[in-house]
Design an enzyme around this catalytic site. Structure first.
Site, PDB file in Angstrom:
ATOM      1  N   MET A  30      -6.266 -34.259  87.192  1.00 23.90           N
ATOM      2  CA  MET A  30      -5.922 -35.644  87.497  1.00 23.90           C
ATOM      3  C   MET A  30      -6.940 -36.268  88.444  1.00 23.90           C
ATOM      4  SD  MET A  30      -1.817 -36.090  87.543  1.00 23.90           S
ATOM      5  CE  MET A  30      -1.583 -35.457  89.199  1.00 23.90           C
ATOM      6  N   GLY A  31      -8.069 -35.584  88.648  1.00 25.70           N
ATOM      7  CA  GLY A  31      -9.083 -36.145  89.528  1.00 25.70           C
ATOM      8  C   GLY A  31      -8.810 -35.851  90.991  1.00 25.70           C
ATOM      9  N   SER A  35     -12.380 -27.895  95.864  1.00 26.82           N
ATOM     10  CA  SER A  35     -13.002 -26.618  95.512  1.00 26.82           C
ATOM     11  C   SER A  35     -12.167 -25.808  94.536  1.00 26.82           C
ATOM     12  CB  SER A  35     -13.247 -25.789  96.779  1.00 26.82           C
ATOM     13  OG  SER A  35     -14.127 -26.448  97.651  1.00 26.82           O
ATOM     14  N   HIS A  37     -10.475 -27.035  91.963  1.00 21.32           N
ATOM     15  CA  HIS A  37     -10.839 -27.523  90.631  1.00 21.32           C
ATOM     16  C   HIS A  37     -12.211 -26.993  90.222  1.00 21.32           C
ATOM     17  CE1 HIS A  37      -8.026 -30.812  92.006  1.00 21.32           C
ATOM     18  NE2 HIS A  37      -7.503 -30.527  90.829  1.00 21.32           N
ATOM     19  N   LEU A 186      -5.364 -25.209  98.534  1.00 25.01           N
ATOM     20  CA  LEU A 186      -6.043 -26.486  98.335  1.00 25.01           C
ATOM     21  C   LEU A 186      -5.252 -27.330  97.344  1.00 25.01           C
ATOM     22  CD1 LEU A 186      -9.851 -25.633  98.202  1.00 25.01           C
ATOM     23  CD2 LEU A 186      -8.351 -26.013 100.172  1.00 25.01           C
ATOM     24  N   SER A 187      -5.099 -28.591  97.662  1.00 24.26           N
ATOM     25  CA  SER A 187      -4.344 -29.526  96.832  1.00 24.26           C
ATOM     26  C   SER A 187      -4.858 -30.932  97.080  1.00 24.26           C
ATOM     27  CB  SER A 187      -2.848 -29.465  97.172  1.00 24.26           C
ATOM     28  OG  SER A 187      -2.139 -30.526  96.565  1.00 24.26           O
ATOM     29  N   SER A 188      -4.880 -31.729  96.028  1.00 28.29           N
ATOM     30  CA  SER A 188      -5.291 -33.118  96.190  1.00 28.29           C
ATOM     31  C   SER A 188      -4.362 -33.859  97.140  1.00 28.29           C
ATOM     32  CB  SER A 188      -5.318 -33.810  94.826  1.00 28.29           C
ATOM     33  OG  SER A 188      -6.270 -33.200  93.978  1.00 28.29           O
ATOM     34  N   ARG A 189      -3.113 -33.415  97.230  1.00 26.99           N
ATOM     35  CA  ARG A 189      -2.144 -34.096  98.088  1.00 26.99           C
ATOM     36  C   ARG A 189      -2.285 -33.709  99.560  1.00 26.99           C
ATOM     37  NH1 ARG A 189       0.838 -33.690  93.083  1.00 26.99           N
ATOM     38  NH2 ARG A 189       1.583 -35.763  92.452  1.00 26.99           N
TER      39      ARG A 189
END
Length: 286
Positions: A30-31, A35, A37, A186-189
């Site tokens: 989802m963009g 790291s 990803h 690690l998480s985009s959130r």
């Protein structure tokens, strides 16, 4: 690396790669990449000749009141990270390209049982949205393999079942969770967290690790273990969604006889919902 925005362009680029005898790998995202990803893309690049990634914030998997509108869109930075990780083609469609007839009448794909409970209980319709968009993307790309992160353990289980049940000739690879030095997955959130909240967040992984160590030491009173760590999470300022010990293969509740487990947690830190898990194989030394 090329970037395409339409299904027609995507299929043409993949067809060219296949005509050259290349195996195709796929990493859907989802963009707002990090790291973790990049590790998925790098894993795909190790296994195939041509790596396709997608960036699409899928409205179908967001419920009312969730963070669809504020989810970060960082395409330029994401393109740089994908290129560095070894991606060859980025598919970055619009909502209109993915759902040209709108979403109300969109055919849906549902994976029962595995989608129920855990994240499925607090996010109704989420996994139906995931299964639907992943099915569409798989049909568009038709990869030989696809790589997903193990941080979203229930999602990975749903996708494995989807591929198996619908006879898709795609190998699904689960890549271990990438963590910060203090253990936070690690998480985009994570970007939603304040500095103070970020300092608290690693308690999630510590709780999982303490449960895992207790089980390795012979403790089999799982409700007791869970209750103790729930208190730890609440004392640290997190609001628990769930903390459960499940069978790793099918996500059914674990018994004392099970040897392969997964410990899963979801909790709110302020308004931010964080998830994590820890896989535990009791037949393998720690």
């Amino acid at each position: 690396m090329n970037t395409v925005k339409t299904v027609r362009e995507l299929r043409a680029a993949v067809a060219r790669a296949r005509s050259e005898g290349k195996r195709i790998g796929f990493v859907p995202t989802m963009g707002n990449l990090h790291s973790g990803h990049a590790a998925l893309v790098a894993k795909a690049a190790q296994r195939v000749d041509f790596v396709v990634a997608s960036i699409f914030v899928n409205p179908l998997q967001f419920g009312a009141g969730e963070d669809l509108d504020k989810y970060p869109r960082t395409l330029a930075a994401d393109q740089e990270k994908l290129l560095e990780a070894g991606c060859h083609l980025l598919f970055a469609p619009t909502v209109e390209e993915m759902y040209p007839d709108g979403m109300a009448g969109q055919t849906r794909v549902s994976v029962p049982q595995l989608s129920e409970g855990l994240c499925g209980a607090s996010r109704p319709g989420h996994f139906e949205g995931v299964a639907t968009v992943v099915s569409k993307l798989f049909n568009m790309v038709q990869p030989d393999l696809a790589v997903f992160g193990q941080k979203d353990y229930q999602q990975l289980a749903v996708i494995r079942a989807l591929v198996h049940d619908l006879n898709m000739p795609i190998q699904i690879i689960g890549e271990p969770t990438v963590r910060a030095a203090d253990g936070l997955a690690l998480s985009s959130r994570n970007g939603y967290l304040s500095e103070e909240q970020r300092a608290i967040a690693p308690v999630l992984y510590r709780s999982l690790s303490q449960i895992a160590q207790a089980i390795r030491n012979g403790e089999r009173d799982y409700p007791k273990l869970v209750a103790e760590q729930q208190q730890q999470l609440e004392a640290a300022g997190l609001r628990r969604d769930y903390l459960e010990i499940r069978q790793a293969q099918n996500l059914r509740p674990a018994t004392a006889q099970d040897r392969e487990l997964v410990i899963l947690v979801a909790a709110y830190l302020g308004a931010t919902r964080l998830i994590d898990n820890l896989h535990l194989d009791l037949d393998t030394p720690a």
